[in-house]
Design a protein around this motif. Structure first.
Motif, short mmCIF file in Angstrom:
data_model
loop_
_atom_site.label_atom_id
_atom_site.label_comp_id
_atom_site.label_asym_id
_atom_site.label_seq_id
_atom_site.Cartn_x
_atom_site.Cartn_y
_atom_site.Cartn_z
N GLU A 264 -34.26 1.55 26.06
CA GLU A 264 -35.24 0.48 26.01
C GLU A 264 -35.16 -0.33 27.30
O GLU A 264 -34.07 -0.56 27.83
N ILE A 265 -36.31 -0.75 27.79
CA ILE A 265 -36.35 -1.51 29.04
C ILE A 265 -35.78 -2.91 28.82
O ILE A 265 -36.19 -3.62 27.91
N GLU A 266 -34.82 -3.26 29.66
CA GLU A 266 -34.24 -4.61 29.61
C GLU A 266 -34.84 -5.50 30.68
O GLU A 266 -35.17 -6.65 30.43
N GLU A 267 -34.99 -4.94 31.88
CA GLU A 267 -35.60 -5.70 32.97
C GLU A 267 -36.48 -4.76 33.80
O GLU A 267 -36.06 -3.63 34.10
N HIS A 268 -37.65 -5.22 34.14
CA HIS A 268 -38.56 -4.47 35.01
C HIS A 268 -38.97 -5.39 36.15
O HIS A 268 -39.66 -6.38 35.94
N GLU A 269 -38.48 -5.08 37.34
CA GLU A 269 -38.82 -5.87 38.53
C GLU A 269 -40.03 -5.24 39.20
O GLU A 269 -39.94 -4.14 39.77
N THR A 270 -41.15 -5.91 39.14
CA THR A 270 -42.36 -5.45 39.82
C THR A 270 -42.26 -5.77 41.31
O THR A 270 -41.39 -6.54 41.72
N PRO A 271 -43.14 -5.20 42.14
CA PRO A 271 -43.10 -5.55 43.57
C PRO A 271 -43.21 -7.06 43.81
O PRO A 271 -42.54 -7.60 44.70
#
Length: 301
Positions: A264-271
């Protein structure tokens, strides 16, 4: 001619970390051992490669390179990704280690990573997975530097194209019962989604609930003709060096693969988030790439 024990793009990343540590004014990430591990000759070879517009067939001539000449190209096309992703990955690793009395850190495609020699936590057991040739080259550099190899570091030779990661890692002393943190940095750019998925599957088999994985990936805009000049130029540079970036994944692709293997995604850093967290208000031209994302995911129960 530049040596071939390690890919040239990997050496560019090592150079970016070493150059930034030695010359950068505002440190995004200070890999203060990168230059020593790389060595003066190879450092100057890569500097010349950048100065000569990334032409790999030019011969090293002992003349070094001009900082003023390479800094704009390095800061625009090469440095942003390796500096910010290692800062993100190690920050998340140390947060993970703080929550466990003992844990394992598995670096897939370790290259010239120096964490094991900068690490102050002896309770992090480190496994560096890499091609046998790269591993031999790195160990020879370490021997010449007379560095002591930490007791908690294990070099694991593996050919990812044909070897079984699960069996090799288990044979090297990896304990699937201990908390584990996996890093796959700078790899997804050259993998089809199916090959990337196989890697996630392997990692899923190796870690129990609560284990984590960190990786960077180029999004689906990467191959668009109308993409930014910078994205197109970086693709042209890597192609010139024999390692063209061929793939880009959508967030939906990533979600599907992770979910399929219990992550499961915990953190997603976008540009945009990477820009804010690592490059805000800089004066040296280093900016987040428009198509690169960082991901931290954990294994569900």
């Amino acid at each position: 001619m530049i040596a071939t024990q390690e890919s040239i793009t990997a050496k560019l990343c090592s150079f970016a970390r070493a150059y930034h540590s030695n010359i950068g004014k505002e440190k995004i990430f200070d890999d203060y051992l990168a230059y020593d591990l790389m060595g003066k000759q190879e450092f100057e070879e890569i500097g010349q490669l950048i100065q000569n517009n990334f032409e790999p067939d030019n011969t090293y001539d002992n003349d070094g390179f001009e900082t003023e000449c390479i800094s704009p190209k390095l800061n625009r096309y090469i440095a942003p990704i390796p500096l910010s992703r290692i800062a993100f990955a190690e920050e998340k690793l140390l947060e993970f280690a703080d929550k466990h009395s003992e844990c394992q850190y598995v670096i897939c495609g370790a290259g010239m990573d120096t964490f094991a020699f900068r690490n102050g936590n002896p309770h992090i057991k480190i496994f560096e997975l890499d091609h046998p040739d790269t591993g031999r080259y790195k160990r020879e550099r370490i021997r010449k530097l007379e560095w002591n190899i930490p007791k908690n570091l294990k070099f694991v030779p593996i050919d990812f194209s044909k070897d079984d990661m699960t069996s090799i890692l288990l044979a090297s002393g990896y304990d699937p019962k201990l908390p584990a943190f996996f890093a796959i940095l700078g790899v997804s750019y050259y993998l089809t989604l199916s090959v990337f998925e196989q890697t996630i599957k392997n990692i899923s088999e190796l870690c129990h609930a609560g284990g984590k994985i960190v990786f960077d990936y180029p999004d689906e805009t990467t191959l668009r003709e109308e993409n930014s000049e910078r994205v197109q130029t970086l693709s042209e540079i890597t192609e010139k060096l024999g390692e063209k970036m061929l793939y880009g994944y959508s967030l939906s692709d990533i979600n599907t693969v992770l979910d399929r293997y219990g992550f499961e995604i915990e953190e997603h850093e976008t540009p945009q988030m990477i820009q804010k967290h690592y490059f805000e208000d800089r004066n040296d031209g280093i900016r987040a790439f428009e198509n690169i994302h960082f991901m931290l995911a954990y294994k569900g129960s």
